[in-house]
Design a protein around this motif. Structure first.
Motif, PDB file in Angstrom:
ATOM      1  N   ARG A   5      14.036 -51.734  12.327  1.00 48.42           N
ATOM      2  CA  ARG A   5      14.997 -52.746  11.911  1.00 48.42           C
ATOM      3  C   ARG A   5      14.334 -54.111  11.987  1.00 48.42           C
ATOM      4  O   ARG A   5      13.675 -54.431  12.974  1.00 48.42           O
ATOM      5  CB  ARG A   5      16.228 -52.655  12.808  1.00 48.42           C
ATOM      6  CG  ARG A   5      17.037 -51.408  12.474  1.00 48.42           C
ATOM      7  CD  ARG A   5      17.860 -50.882  13.633  1.00 48.42           C
ATOM      8  NE  ARG A   5      18.657 -49.748  13.223  1.00 48.42           N
ATOM      9  CZ  ARG A   5      18.222 -48.488  13.215  1.00 48.42           C
ATOM     10  NH1 ARG A   5      17.004 -48.204  13.591  1.00 48.42           N
ATOM     11  NH2 ARG A   5      19.006 -47.506  12.835  1.00 48.42           N
ATOM     12  N   HIS A   6      14.510 -54.896  10.910  1.00 51.23           N
ATOM     13  CA  HIS A   6      13.868 -56.203  10.800  1.00 51.23           C
ATOM     14  C   HIS A   6      14.940 -57.275  10.664  1.00 51.23           C
ATOM     15  O   HIS A   6      15.755 -57.232   9.735  1.00 51.23           O
ATOM     16  CB  HIS A   6      12.937 -56.241   9.578  1.00 51.23           C
ATOM     17  CG  HIS A   6      11.957 -55.106   9.560  1.00 51.23           C
ATOM     18  ND1 HIS A   6      10.775 -55.136  10.247  1.00 51.23           N
ATOM     19  CD2 HIS A   6      12.010 -53.892   8.952  1.00 51.23           C
ATOM     20  CE1 HIS A   6      10.121 -54.004  10.055  1.00 51.23           C
ATOM     21  NE2 HIS A   6      10.853 -53.230   9.274  1.00 51.23           N
ATOM     22  N   ASN A   7      14.927 -58.228  11.582  1.00 55.63           N
ATOM     23  CA  ASN A   7      15.891 -59.317  11.580  1.00 55.63           C
ATOM     24  C   ASN A   7      15.139 -60.627  11.794  1.00 55.63           C
ATOM     25  O   ASN A   7      15.018 -61.117  12.914  1.00 55.63           O
ATOM     26  CB  ASN A   7      16.944 -59.091  12.668  1.00 55.63           C
ATOM     27  CG  ASN A   7      17.788 -57.868  12.362  1.00 55.63           C
ATOM     28  OD1 ASN A   7      18.455 -57.831  11.340  1.00 55.63           O
ATOM     29  ND2 ASN A   7      17.741 -56.869  13.209  1.00 55.63           N
ATOM     30  N   PRO A  13      21.643 -64.880  12.390  1.00 57.38           N
ATOM     31  CA  PRO A  13      21.630 -63.716  13.282  1.00 57.38           C
ATOM     32  C   PRO A  13      22.586 -62.638  12.768  1.00 57.38           C
ATOM     33  O   PRO A  13      23.739 -62.926  12.447  1.00 57.38           O
ATOM     34  CB  PRO A  13      22.119 -64.279  14.616  1.00 57.38           C
ATOM     35  CG  PRO A  13      21.876 -65.747  14.532  1.00 57.38           C
ATOM     36  CD  PRO A  13      22.024 -66.107  13.083  1.00 57.38           C
ATOM     37  N   PRO A  14      22.116 -61.402  12.683  1.00 55.57           N
ATOM     38  CA  PRO A  14      22.988 -60.337  12.196  1.00 55.57           C
ATOM     39  C   PRO A  14      24.002 -59.933  13.260  1.00 55.57           C
ATOM     40  O   PRO A  14      23.694 -59.914  14.447  1.00 55.57           O
ATOM     41  CB  PRO A  14      22.017 -59.192  11.906  1.00 55.57           C
ATOM     42  CG  PRO A  14      20.888 -59.419  12.854  1.00 55.57           C
ATOM     43  CD  PRO A  14      20.777 -60.908  13.010  1.00 55.57           C
ATOM     44  N   THR A  15      25.201 -59.632  12.825  1.00 52.84           N
ATOM     45  CA  THR A  15      26.246 -59.147  13.713  1.00 52.84           C
ATOM     46  C   THR A  15      26.763 -57.839  13.146  1.00 52.84           C
ATOM     47  O   THR A  15      27.444 -57.830  12.126  1.00 52.84           O
ATOM     48  CB  THR A  15      27.400 -60.166  13.821  1.00 52.84           C
ATOM     49  OG1 THR A  15      26.855 -61.416  14.250  1.00 52.84           O
ATOM     50  CG2 THR A  15      28.455 -59.703  14.807  1.00 52.84           C
ATOM     51  N   SER A  18      21.715 -54.800  10.230  1.00 51.09           N
ATOM     52  CA  SER A  18      20.330 -55.275  10.234  1.00 51.09           C
ATOM     53  C   SER A  18      20.030 -55.836   8.859  1.00 51.09           C
ATOM     54  O   SER A  18      20.514 -55.324   7.842  1.00 51.09           O
ATOM     55  CB  SER A  18      19.372 -54.131  10.550  1.00 51.09           C
ATOM     56  OG  SER A  18      19.539 -53.708  11.890  1.00 51.09           O
ATOM     57  N   HIS A  19      19.204 -56.896   8.792  1.00 49.97           N
ATOM     58  CA  HIS A  19      18.858 -57.486   7.499  1.00 49.97           C
ATOM     59  C   HIS A  19      18.013 -56.545   6.655  1.00 49.97           C
ATOM     60  O   HIS A  19      18.166 -56.503   5.433  1.00 49.97           O
ATOM     61  CB  HIS A  19      18.123 -58.819   7.699  1.00 49.97           C
ATOM     62  CG  HIS A  19      19.043 -59.936   8.092  1.00 49.97           C
ATOM     63  ND1 HIS A  19      19.962 -60.477   7.224  1.00 49.97           N
ATOM     64  CD2 HIS A  19      19.191 -60.598   9.260  1.00 49.97           C
ATOM     65  CE1 HIS A  19      20.628 -61.440   7.839  1.00 49.97           C
ATOM     66  NE2 HIS A  19      20.184 -61.530   9.080  1.00 49.97           N
ATOM     67  N   ALA A 107      21.054 -51.278   7.589  1.00 48.50           N
ATOM     68  CA  ALA A 107      21.300 -52.345   6.626  1.00 48.50           C
ATOM     69  C   ALA A 107      22.683 -52.057   6.031  1.00 48.50           C
ATOM     70  O   ALA A 107      23.016 -50.907   5.749  1.00 48.50           O
ATOM     71  CB  ALA A 107      20.235 -52.339   5.540  1.00 48.50           C
TER      72      ALA A 107
END
Length: 132
Positions: A5-7, A13-15, A18-19, A107
């Motif tokens: 997972r890449h953020n 910030p992801p909630t 995941s980006h 994602a």
């Protein structure tokens, strides 16, 4: 099989998602859209959280039948008939996700739709998983 997972710090910030997710593995599982249908084909649950819990459980049951587990989800798309209500219920929906699927977020995208196949359905989830 590995999911990473890449953020990136440059993005918000992801909630609960995941980006980006990269995957290496030997088998892809494409999961059909699941709504809050019970075993008889009837939509169950009146509220968005009730239907979300059933739809997610159905998605995870299909994944398990293919030999997968929640942490192997690489992508999930959520279709909802009421994006505003989805946003308003996001904390509860997040609790349901964590209870059923854990904290390895795929994602994700949430898409507003006019209606779903079953008129009573408020939410539908589909996805892709990577299995060893």
């Amino acid at each position: 099989m590995n999911l990473h997972r890449h953020n990136p710090a440059a993005l918000s910030p992801p909630t609960g998602f995941s980006h980006a997710v990269t995957a290496t593995g030997t088998r892809l599982v494409f999961l059909a859209g699941q709504t809050a249908l019970d075993g008889t084909g009837a939509v169950v649950g009146e509220s968005l959280p009730e239907q979300f819990a059933t739809a997610l459980a159905n998605l995870l049951a299909a994944l398990a039948a293919a030999g997968g587990a929640p942490h192997q989800l690489a992508r999930v798309t959520v279709y909802t008939t009421d994006v505003e209500e989805y946003r308003n219920q996001s904390a509860e929906l997040g609790r349901i996700w964590r209870r059923l699927a854990g904290r390895d977020y795929p994602a994700m995208a949430v898409i507003g739709v006019v209606r779903l196949w079953d008129r009573q359905a408020l939410v539908e989830l589909d996805g892709t998983a990577v299995l060893p």
